[in-house]
Design a protein around this motif. Structure first.
Motif, PDB file in Angstrom:
ATOM      1  N   GLN A   1       0.816  -1.214   0.000  1.00 22.74           N
ATOM      2  CA  GLN A   1       0.000   0.000   0.000  1.00 22.74           C
ATOM      3  C   GLN A   1       0.852   1.269   0.000  1.00 22.74           C
ATOM      4  OE1 GLN A   1      -3.583   0.132   2.195  1.00 22.74           O
ATOM      5  NE2 GLN A   1      -3.156  -1.787   3.234  1.00 22.74           N
TER       6      GLN A   1
ATOM      7  N   ASP B   1      -5.231   1.950  -0.912  1.00 17.62           N
ATOM      8  CA  ASP B   1      -5.337   0.898  -1.925  1.00 17.62           C
ATOM      9  C   ASP B   1      -6.229   1.428  -3.048  1.00 17.62           C
ATOM     10  OD1 ASP B   1      -5.955  -1.308  -3.458  1.00 17.62           O
ATOM     11  OD2 ASP B   1      -7.041  -2.379  -1.873  1.00 17.62           O
TER      12      ASP B   1
ATOM     13  N   PRO C   1      -4.047  -5.638  -2.741  1.00 17.12           N
ATOM     14  CA  PRO C   1      -4.037  -4.175  -2.864  1.00 17.12           C
ATOM     15  C   PRO C   1      -3.148  -3.667  -3.990  1.00 17.12           C
ATOM     16  CG  PRO C   1      -3.814  -4.828  -0.568  1.00 17.12           C
ATOM     17  CD  PRO C   1      -3.789  -6.092  -1.375  1.00 17.12           C
ATOM     18  N   ASN C   2      -3.628  -2.648  -4.679  1.00 20.73           N
ATOM     19  CA  ASN C   2      -2.863  -1.940  -5.711  1.00 20.73           C
ATOM     20  C   ASN C   2      -2.346  -2.846  -6.825  1.00 20.73           C
ATOM     21  OD1 ASN C   2      -3.011   0.792  -4.643  1.00 20.73           O
ATOM     22  ND2 ASN C   2      -1.849  -0.033  -2.913  1.00 20.73           N
TER      23      ASN C   2
ATOM     24  N   GLY D   1      -2.918   3.736   5.090  1.00 21.84           N
ATOM     25  CA  GLY D   1      -2.581   3.080   3.836  1.00 21.84           C
ATOM     26  C   GLY D   1      -3.627   3.395   2.782  1.00 21.84           C
TER      27      GLY D   1
END
Lengths: 99, 477
Positions: free
Chosen positions: A91, B143, B36-37, B141
């Motif tokens: 992230q 995402d 994520p991502n 964070g």
């Protein structure tokens, strides 16, 4: 009189705050003058009769620019994260958001 | 009943995720479960200079939803930039629609205790979803997988008057969206999220009170809970002579309360302006008419038809049509059966219960409509008694197949021939003299016990009515 009223509508300090710009007082004064000049220049258009002209957001007479609903490749995560000043393994990291 | 002192005025903004495979303005896949991502590109990451290109299907789905909700479809619409600063949107604006949305007006008919009501809609516009934030001890964070997913925002008029009506509206809306096939409406995956506006005013007064907004409710229960709390809170403030502050509040599900988020009014100056990267959308009347033609039958119409065509009670019809897939299943089975009510009973009891236990979907169920129709036929012609039928149903539910073959293979057919039944009855009488004398003394319970003995001897396969009859005539001698 109208001029005065329009000038009041241009609040540089407020616009700067909305845009998260930190301006010193003398900058606010400078920009106030400069922006008023620009707005005054654009205001010339009010001298024209545009009653028969449709408002338009785009100069080009193009509509309906679509893509089909088809999946294409995405970027590699490693590459994406490497562009960020701060990240962990999956992230982006930003200063802690407080609600 | 005493009139309530204060009445609530409620409006909803419902975000519904459209069921496209790719995002709104780029070709990244829409994926709830991806790491994520991993479904990101320069467009949905908001890189400077990246150019958005509109997903045709997202526009089509929004219009189809609008048609389902009786909206006026706008032949001309455009996209605007909504400016705000938050780490879920790095380009510092969200692409949305401001003054020319795809759909205007419309309404949703809901059932209330006082009869049906129409909740009018203001508009439906199309926009991009934002990234997901996660909060850690020292940092947050981000995402971006969700960023750029197409969302419809459905905005109601302030027509809703209670938490229950809000819930009814959301349930009806969900059913309509599932019928129109534009969204999977999966709440666990955040496919439907809701902002609510609520104000209170003294009963009998026209002018609306000051409203509070509660943002980002992602369950229907949350909407209901937040509204119940807020109705009480605002009424208390007003009764105490206080004033409601216009503000954004947050629902804390664990505490069961809403809390002020203390957002500055400045933050709501979104400075909308037309997005120069996106050309307007112009829809031809023919195109809209074709989509209108393809609309599925609405749940309300279908419910009425089920009552007429299949002679179902209104209650059954209501349960079945609430989920399009369940109604489709019913209809396929009922068309193959001469006993629609039995089809409805099986679906409403065994089927929905077993599906709920296994969190399964009726579209994937192994017992096909033809098998259910055949099973009902076997019960109706007395080949199976109800216990065996349930056993067969469970087996078909777990493993599929057809009931007649299964009944034969497992020897489940009901014993109806009088010779075998009489033999079992003789044996039961011989083995249970006490029950026989009880029966003769007028205790009906004893008869039930004897029938149970016969059922046990025949491994539950005897026809219980015939057993009862044989017992009665034998003991009457």
């Amino acid at each position: 009189m109208t001029e005065k009223k329009d000038n009041e509508a241009l609040d540089v300090a407020y616009v700067a705050r909305l845009a998260r710009l930190e301006l010193a007082d003398h900058e606010i004064r400078d920009f106030q003058g400069q922006l008023e000049d620009i707005v005054g220049y654009v205001r010339k258009i009010q001298e024209l009769d545009v009653s028969g002209v449709e408002p338009t957001a785009h100069p080009a007479p193009v509509v309906n620019v679509f893509r089909e609903d088809v999946v294409g490749p995405s970027l590699k995560r490693e590459d994406v994260l490497n562009n960020a000043p701060l990240h962990d393994e999956d992230q982006f990291l930003v200063p802690k958001i407080v609600e | 009943m005493v009139e309530p002192e204060y009445v609530a005025t409620i409006g909803l903004e419902v975000h519904v995720q459209l069921d496209t495979v790719s995002k709104m303005f780029c070709a990244c896949r829409t994926s709830f479960a991806a790491p994520p991502n991993t479904a990101v590109c320069p467009v949905c990451l908001g890189y400077p200079g990246a150019l958005p290109v509109m997903n045709r299907k997202a526009v089509e789905y929004t219009v189809r939803a609008g048609l389902m909700l009786d909206c006026d479809i706008q032949s001309h619409s455009k996209f605007d930039r909504k400016s705000y600063f938050y780490p879920d949107m790095p380009k510092n604006y969200q692409i949305s629609q401001y003054d020319q949305p795809l759909c205007q007006g419309g309404g949703v008919e809901i059932d209330t205790d006082a009869g049906t009501r129409i909740i009018r809609l203001r508009r439906i516009h199309l926009e991009e979803d934002v990234a997901k934030n996660m909060h850690f001890a020292q940092s947050s964070g981000v995402d971006f997988n969700r960023a750029g997913t197409p969302l419809m925002e459905i905005v109601t008029q302030p027509d809703i008057e209670s938490a229950d009506e809000a819930l009814g509206f959301l349930q009806t809306l969900k059913a309509l969206m599932l019928y129109s096939g534009v969204s999977r409406c999966n709440l666990e995956e955040g496919n439907m999220r809701c902002d609510v506006n609520i104000s209170m005013r003294p009963a009998g007064r026209e002018a609306l009170g000051t409203k509070a907004e509660i943002k980002n409710l992602n369950t229907f229960k949350g909407v209901q809970g937040a509204l119940l709390y807020e109705i009480d809170r605002q009424a208390d403030v007003l009764r105490g002579g206080g004033e409601i502050v216009q503000e954004t509040r947050r629902w804390d599900v664990d505490v069961g309360k809403t809390f002020s988020m203390r957002i500055k009014e400045d933050d709501h100056d979104y400075r909308y302006f037309p997005d120069p990267d996106l050309m307007p959308v112009v829809l031809e009347p023919k195109e809209i008419a074709d989509w209108r033609q393809e609309l599925p039958e609405a749940p309300r119409a279908r419910r009425v038809r089920f009552v007429e065509q299949y002679e179902l009670p209104d209650y059954d019809a209501g349960v079945l049509v609430a989920d399009k897939a369940v109604a489709d299943y019913f209809e396929e089975a009922a068309d193959l059966s001469s006993n629609s009510k039995a089809v409805s009973n099986w679906i409403m009891t065994e089927m929905l219960r077993m599906l709920a236990e296994r969190e399964g979907a009726i579209t994937d169920v192994l017992i096909r409509p033809a098998a259910l129709a055949e099973l009902i036929g076997l019960v109706d012609d007395e080949t199976l008694n109800s216990n065996s039928a349930k056993e067969v149903f469970v087996s078909l539910f777990e493993d599929g197949g057809m009931p007649a073959a299964l009944v034969k293979e497992k020897g489940l057919a009901q014993v109806s021939d009088s010779a075998s039944i009489e033999a079992f009855v003789e044996q039961a009488i011989a083995e249970n003299p006490k029950s026989v004398s009880d029966y003769k003394a007028g205790k009906t319970k004893a008869a039930k016990f004897l029938v149970g003995q016969v059922m046990r001897m025949s491994q539950g396969r005897s026809n219980p009515q015939l057993v009862m009859k044989a017992l009665e005539s034998r003991l009457a001698d």
